[in-house]
Scaffold this motif. Structure first.
Motif, mmCIF file in Angstrom:
data_model
loop_
_atom_site.group_PDB
_atom_site.id
_atom_site.type_symbol
_atom_site.label_atom_id
_atom_site.label_comp_id
_atom_site.label_asym_id
_atom_site.label_seq_id
_atom_site.Cartn_x
_atom_site.Cartn_y
_atom_site.Cartn_z
ATOM 1 N N ARG A 195 -7.496 61.839 43.311
ATOM 2 C CA ARG A 195 -8.612 61.517 42.436
ATOM 3 C C ARG A 195 -9.050 62.745 41.636
ATOM 4 N NH1 ARG A 195 -14.089 61.439 41.926
ATOM 5 N NH2 ARG A 195 -14.377 62.898 43.657
ATOM 6 N N ARG A 196 -9.381 62.526 40.392
ATOM 7 C CA ARG A 196 -9.921 63.587 39.544
ATOM 8 C C ARG A 196 -11.409 63.342 39.330
ATOM 9 N NH1 ARG A 196 -5.971 66.471 36.550
ATOM 10 N NH2 ARG A 196 -3.859 65.715 36.961
ATOM 11 N N PRO A 236 2.147 63.809 49.162
ATOM 12 C CA PRO A 236 0.883 63.758 48.431
ATOM 13 C C PRO A 236 -0.162 64.651 49.069
ATOM 14 C CG PRO A 236 1.760 61.542 48.800
ATOM 15 C CD PRO A 236 2.582 62.487 49.635
ATOM 16 N N LEU A 237 -1.024 65.204 48.241
ATOM 17 C CA LEU A 237 -2.099 66.045 48.746
ATOM 18 C C LEU A 237 -3.104 65.207 49.512
ATOM 19 C CD1 LEU A 237 -2.781 68.301 45.636
ATOM 20 C CD2 LEU A 237 -1.363 68.799 47.612
ATOM 21 N N ALA A 238 -3.644 65.778 50.584
ATOM 22 C CA ALA A 238 -4.635 65.073 51.386
ATOM 23 C C ALA A 238 -5.936 64.948 50.607
ATOM 24 C CB ALA A 238 -4.874 65.814 52.697
ATOM 25 N N GLU A 239 -6.570 63.785 50.700
ATOM 26 C CA GLU A 239 -7.861 63.571 50.069
ATOM 27 C C GLU A 239 -8.951 64.189 50.937
ATOM 28 O OE1 GLU A 239 -8.692 62.236 47.213
ATOM 29 O OE2 GLU A 239 -6.645 61.764 46.609
ATOM 30 N N PRO A 240 -10.014 64.728 50.330
ATOM 31 C CA PRO A 240 -11.122 65.257 51.126
ATOM 32 C C PRO A 240 -11.852 64.136 51.834
ATOM 33 C CG PRO A 240 -11.693 65.222 48.801
ATOM 34 C CD PRO A 240 -10.238 64.866 48.898
ATOM 35 N N PRO A 241 -12.501 64.430 52.938
ATOM 36 C CA PRO A 241 -13.281 63.403 53.628
ATOM 37 C C PRO A 241 -14.394 62.877 52.738
ATOM 38 C CG PRO A 241 -13.764 65.582 54.506
ATOM 39 C CD PRO A 241 -12.599 65.748 53.591
ATOM 40 N N ALA A 242 -14.852 61.656 53.023
ATOM 41 C CA ALA A 242 -15.877 61.022 52.195
ATOM 42 C C ALA A 242 -17.111 61.908 52.088
ATOM 43 C CB ALA A 242 -16.236 59.655 52.768
ATOM 44 N N GLU A 243 -17.531 62.482 53.208
ATOM 45 C CA GLU A 243 -18.657 63.419 53.202
ATOM 46 C C GLU A 243 -18.177 64.715 53.843
ATOM 47 O OE1 GLU A 243 -22.264 62.001 54.802
ATOM 48 O OE2 GLU A 243 -22.346 60.205 53.540
ATOM 49 N N ALA A 244 -17.782 65.661 52.992
ATOM 50 C CA ALA A 244 -17.193 66.902 53.494
ATOM 51 C C ALA A 244 -18.240 67.724 54.242
ATOM 52 C CB ALA A 244 -16.626 67.708 52.331
ATOM 53 N N GLY A 245 -17.855 68.223 55.431
ATOM 54 C CA GLY A 245 -18.737 69.069 56.210
ATOM 55 C C GLY A 245 -18.673 70.509 55.740
ATOM 56 N N PRO A 299 -19.011 69.096 41.489
ATOM 57 C CA PRO A 299 -18.137 69.298 42.656
ATOM 58 C C PRO A 299 -18.936 69.565 43.929
ATOM 59 C CG PRO A 299 -17.378 70.597 40.778
ATOM 60 C CD PRO A 299 -18.729 70.067 40.414
ATOM 61 N N GLU A 300 -18.414 69.081 45.041
ATOM 62 C CA GLU A 300 -19.073 69.312 46.327
ATOM 63 C C GLU A 300 -19.180 70.798 46.649
ATOM 64 O OE1 GLU A 300 -20.463 67.365 48.809
ATOM 65 O OE2 GLU A 300 -20.453 65.755 47.332
#
Length: 224
Positions: free
Chosen positions: A65-66, A4-13, A73-74
């Motif tokens: 997640r979509r 599975p693809l890694a999820e981005p961190p909750a608050e991406a730096g 988008p961040e």
């Protein structure tokens, strides 16, 4: 075995977002190559079915997640910054040419080349693509002038067809304001002959008041 693809961190730096933008840009480039190959190919039905199976397999790898319909988008700089998935300027969009934009003394200038995927009449760009290019550049001109707005009207004049696979120049320029209304002009020419207008436009944009903007774009990040 599929990982599975890694999820981005909750608050991406900032560093993560730069890596994400680079990956989105690379994927967007490859997808545009695929789209262009798809609309040009004369491959056999067996080959097309085999490729379709491969594309389905690849699409299935985009797990996780979509983002929701109105979610920003961040990696986007909305409002006023780059939009990674814009169908006009987005480096990550398989639909975009894409257009690269730079400011000028009185507006903005965009550079792009339309491919067969943007074809209307054989060999020429779809008229709707011209409208989309000018709408984007004229909106960008509003933002560059410090008066970001949304399109109220766009009057197009098609002087000559837009040739495909030909470097283009798209200009947007603010000509005046009236309270929250912004008046803008736009042109499309070729890079080789910038004095000959192929398509021109006059537009009216309106800057929404802050309350209306928050209602329209609830995910908009506050400027600091």
């Amino acid at each position: 075995m599929h990982t599975p693809l890694a999820e981005p961190p909750a608050e991406a730096g900032a560093e993560y977002l730069e890596h994400q933008k680079a990956a989105i840009t690379r994927l967007g480039h490859e997808l545009r190559t695929l789209v262009e190959a798809t609309v040009r190919t004369a491959a056999s039905p067996d080959t097309l079915h085999r490729v379709a199976d491969g594309v389905r397999h690849v699409a299935g790898q985009l797990t996780g997640r979509r983002r929701a319909r109105a979610e920003i988008p961040e990696v986007d700089g909305f409002p006023g910054g780059p939009r990674m998935y814009s169908p006009v300027v987005g480096a990550g969009s398989p639909l975009a040419p894409p257009v690269s934009i730079t400011p000028t003394d009185d507006g903005v200038i965009g550079h792009c080349t339309l491919g067969i995927a943007h074809e209307g009449p054989p060999g020429y760009g779809h008229g709707g693509m011209s409208a989309m290019l000018l709408d984007e550049l004229m909106g960008q001109a509003c933002t560059a002038a410090g008066t970001p707005g949304m399109t109220v009207s766009l009057q197009m004049r098609y002087h000559q067809p837009i040739p495909l696979e030909t470097p283009l120049r798209v200009l947007g320029r603010v000509t005046g304001t009236d309270n929250r209304k912004v008046f803008v002009t736009g042109t499309i020419t070729t890079e080789a002959d910038p004095s000959t207008n192929l398509v021109t436009a006059d537009g009216v944009f309106i800057a929404p008041d802050p309350a209306r903007a928050r209602a329209l774009f609830p995910g908009m990040r506050e400027e600091t």
